[in-house]
Design an enzyme around this catalytic site. Structure first.
Site: not given
Length: 741
Positions: A47, A93-94, A96, A239, A312, A537
């Protein structure tokens, strides 16, 4: 807390290979500390390091055109649009996190991409997205779909940026591994941009924004492995976002950049403090002394390892000009945000991390980063065996449908074709009042305040095409993105990409990835749309299968005169309808084959880049000379679907059409062919001569199809559909499926 003993076994648990662990020991000249192992594991994860893709990515056109920074050099791409302004944009991308926790996974994806834009000094003006899910008859797919859309909507709406466009596709290949790609666009004065760099010995390093907790630890590592049953236990790796804090962070960040108080700034996304400290130091050929005791925490007894790896949200790392610390603190205090000096820049290229008076890490930052000492691999390639089988398709064996009308209605209401209004009606697409063309058109258009200019933007990719032919399918993705931007009246400028693929260690998958990169490079060079950066990704696989290879293209274009904005819908009755381009009855990989015959096979439509460019030149000339009233590209579903869309895209003022679609061999093939480089335009009768004169001089063939009418869509005097019926099919399809049970 007693730290575990660092050895090969622990390194393997962290996702590192035996060879990588040996390299780390050699580079450091010793066994790494536990904190150092954690830092290396996230920074050398797929990543963050792009270790299996960077060699191929470097073959893409990464400079030229109007690019102001090279690909990957900064937090986002930056393209000159004249008059001292630039557009910053990027897609990431997000996937997963969204598969495990769809709401927060999608929300934090939006938050992260917005931070990439405003750390450039740009004010975000729009968001887009590209989403992929399984079939909607599956309850888990509906749960994921609902959560992702709500996460995107809530974050964007609360932050106050319009979500203006994108795409949504449904296919069984994405059932367990949805794709959630978020794109953001911003505008900045070229003399007020910021850089992600750390330099100048003694300059203070500040952490600003939210406090640091344990959320997201090893998120980057989690994004570098396949989805499995164990993934549910990775929920802590997802997160948690706070759009209200991010809005404050935006204003404070733009203020310190405007007042020229800083040397550099970087978002804390994947790998948190580890990433921002090492990347900024490496870029500035410098080092940092960091004291983690000064980091504002929201949880007790956090270790150095946890603080360095926390993801965070809503945090930045800022290198401040010496002597400007108090003014920076004053600004962040005003916005009620944390702002603490956690260290200083050093001339020694070493990242030193201290916690409770103990040196927890001492690493040359260059060894950690992409383009530096991070590993670079060329994986084994092998052409997949499946391609030999699935491209074989005897079109004579495909039965002709008994009722074309029924087939058309089935395709027109299929979730991939039908309106995505169930999605975009949850988004505030008009906030800030600069949206000229919102969701549901070929491309979104956003006005640039106090100018005559506008930006057109789109996201595009047909994963089925790339599955059947990776190189040509990716060329089509670039060509379609450019065509959509051109149909809105814009000249294509550049692209960002989000490359969603399976496991790169599988030779067949790496071959597919390599071919996709070749196709993208070829098309981008031809259209002079360099790649500004983006995201890779990998590991988008479940135990059952990999997703379709999906290299999503995010493209922006410039409209110099806002009067040239063009939309897809027919405007008035009595106008003439023309088809630009040529049909070759190409149904390989088509929506027709999937919906009617439940098969994904055959040779995909051919793409000739010169033919495509000729079409772009013609459309832009017709728009510039005010000869056409609408333009809509033909893509999934074919010409019959595209014509019906032109009738009802403006459902408040639908306009009918009476057309004759030429049939070459079979009606179903001609009506639902997905041949490329085709656009439907409408022309007022008084402009007929001007249109035909310009079109005749071009290299693009054109065909007169018919006229716009009232209330009915009529095809070849045989098939008739009332507009209110088409509106119900098109606009209710997804909402009806989402209300099942």
């Amino acid at each position: 807390m007693k730290e575990p003993e660092v050895n090969l076994e622990l390194a393997l648990e962290h996702g590192l290979t035996e060879e990588e662990y040996k390299t780390i020991c050699e580079r450091l000249g010793r066994t790494p500390t536990f904190t150092e192992l954690g830092i290396f594991s996230v920074m050398w994860s797929e990543h963050c390091s792009y270790k299996n893709s960077i060699a191929l990515l470097k073959t893409l056109p990464r400079s030229g055109g109007r690019l102001l920074v090279g690909a990957g050099e900064e937090n986002a791409g930056l393209v000159d649009i004249g008059d001292g302004m630039a557009v910053a944009f990027k897609i990431e991308s997000h996937n997963h996190p969204s598969a495990v926790e769809p709401y927060q996974g999608a929300a934090t994806g939006v938050g992260g991409i917005l931070r990439d834009i405003f750390t450039m000094g740009a004010r975000p003006i729009a968001c887009l997205n590209s989403l992929r899910f399984g079939a909607l008859d599956d309850p888990r797919t509906r749960y994921l779909f609902e959560g992702v859309v709500k996460g995107i909507a809530d974050y964007g709406n609360c932050f106050g940026v319009p979500t203006v466009g994108g795409e949504v596709y449904f296919d069984e290949s994405y059932k367990y591994n949805p794709l959630v790609n978020a794109m953001a666009i911003g505008i900045v004065n070229t003399n007020r941009t910021a850089s992600a760099v750390a330099k100048g010995e003694g300059n203070p390093v500040m952490i600003v924004g939210s406090s640091t907790g344990r959320d997201g630890i090893h998120g980057a590592t989690f994004a570098s492995e396949e989805i499995s049953e164990k993934s549910e236990s990775k929920r802590p790796s997802v997160q948690v976002g706070d759009p209200f804090t991010e809005k404050l962070l935006l204003e404070a960040t733009l203020e310190i950049i405007k007042e020229d108080l800083i040397v550099g700034i970087q978002d804390m996304g994947a790998a948190g403090i580890s990433c921002s400290t090492s990347e900024m130091s490496a870029k500035g050929k410098s080092g940092m002394d960091i004291n983690l005791d000064m980091v504002p925490l929201r949880e007790e007894n956090m270790t150095a390892y946890e603080i360095m790896l926390s993801e965070s949200q809503e945090r930045m790392l800022v290198v401040v000009k010496k002597g400007k610390e108090e003014r920076v603190k004053e600004i962040f205090d005003k916005w009620d945000l944390n702002c603490e000096i956690i260290g200083y820049v050093t001339d020694e290229p070493l990242l030193k991390i201290k916690h409770h008076n103990e040196l927890k890490a001492s690493i040359p930052p260059y060894d950690l980063v992409l383009g530096g000492g991070a590993p670079v691999y060329y994986r084994e390639v092998k052409e997949p065996e499946y391609l030999k089988e699935i491209t074989k398709l005897d079109y004579n064996e495909i039965p002709e449908p008994e009722c074309i009308s029924e087939v058309f209605e089935k395709i027109f209401s299929s979730p991939n074709i039908a309106s995505k209004n169930w999605v975009y009606e949850q988004y505030d697409s008009m906030v800030r009042t600069n949206t000229v063309v919102g969701p549901g058109s070929d491309a979104a258009v956003i006005r640039i305040k106090d100018t005559q200019k506008a930006i057109a933007a789109t996201t595009d990719c047909n994963g089925r095409y790339v599955y059947l032919n990776p190189k040509e399918g990716t060329k089509i993705a670039v060509a379609e993105a450019a065509r959509n931007v051109v149909c809105s009246g814009a000249v294509p400028l550049a692209i960002t990409n989000c490359l969603n693929f399976g496991n790169p260690y599988k030779p067949e998958m790496y071959w597919t990835f390599k071919k996709a990169i070749e196709g993208m490079g070829e098309a981008c060079r031809f259209f002079n749309t360099p790649v500004t950066g983006g995201n890779v990704s990998f590991y988008n696989e479940s135990p059952d299968r990999a997703v379709y290879p999906t290299p999503v293209i995010g493209m922006v274009g410039i409209i110099e005169n806002i009067d040239n904005v063009t939309t897809a819908e027919f405007k008035d009755t009595g106008d003439l309808i023309y088809l630009l381009g040529e049909d070759y009855e190409e149904i390989g990989g088509s929506e027709y084959l999937k919906i009617q015959h439940n098969t994904v096979k055959g040779n995909i439509p051919r793409i000739d880049l010169q033919t495509e460019k000729d079409l772009h030149n013609l459309i832009l000339e017709l728009i510039e000379k005010k000869v056409i009233k609408s333009a809509h590209d033909i893509s999934e579903g074919g010409v019959m679907v595209a014509l019906a869309e032109c009738c009802i895209i403006n459902k408040e003022k639908p306009v009918g059409a009476k057309v004759h679609i030429p049939v070459k061999s079979r009606e179903d093939f001609s009506f639902f062919s997905e041949s490329q480089s085709r656009v439907i335009v409408s022309v007022s009768p008084e402009n007929k001569e001007a249109f035909e004169q310009i079109a005749s001089k071009s290299f693009t063939p054109y065909t007169f199809l018919g006229e716009t009418t009232d209330k009915i869509f009529s095809v070849n005097d045989q098939y008739q559909f009332k507009l209110e019926h088409l509106i119900k099919l098109y606009y209710s399809s997804i909402s009806e499926k989402m209300n099942i049970g």
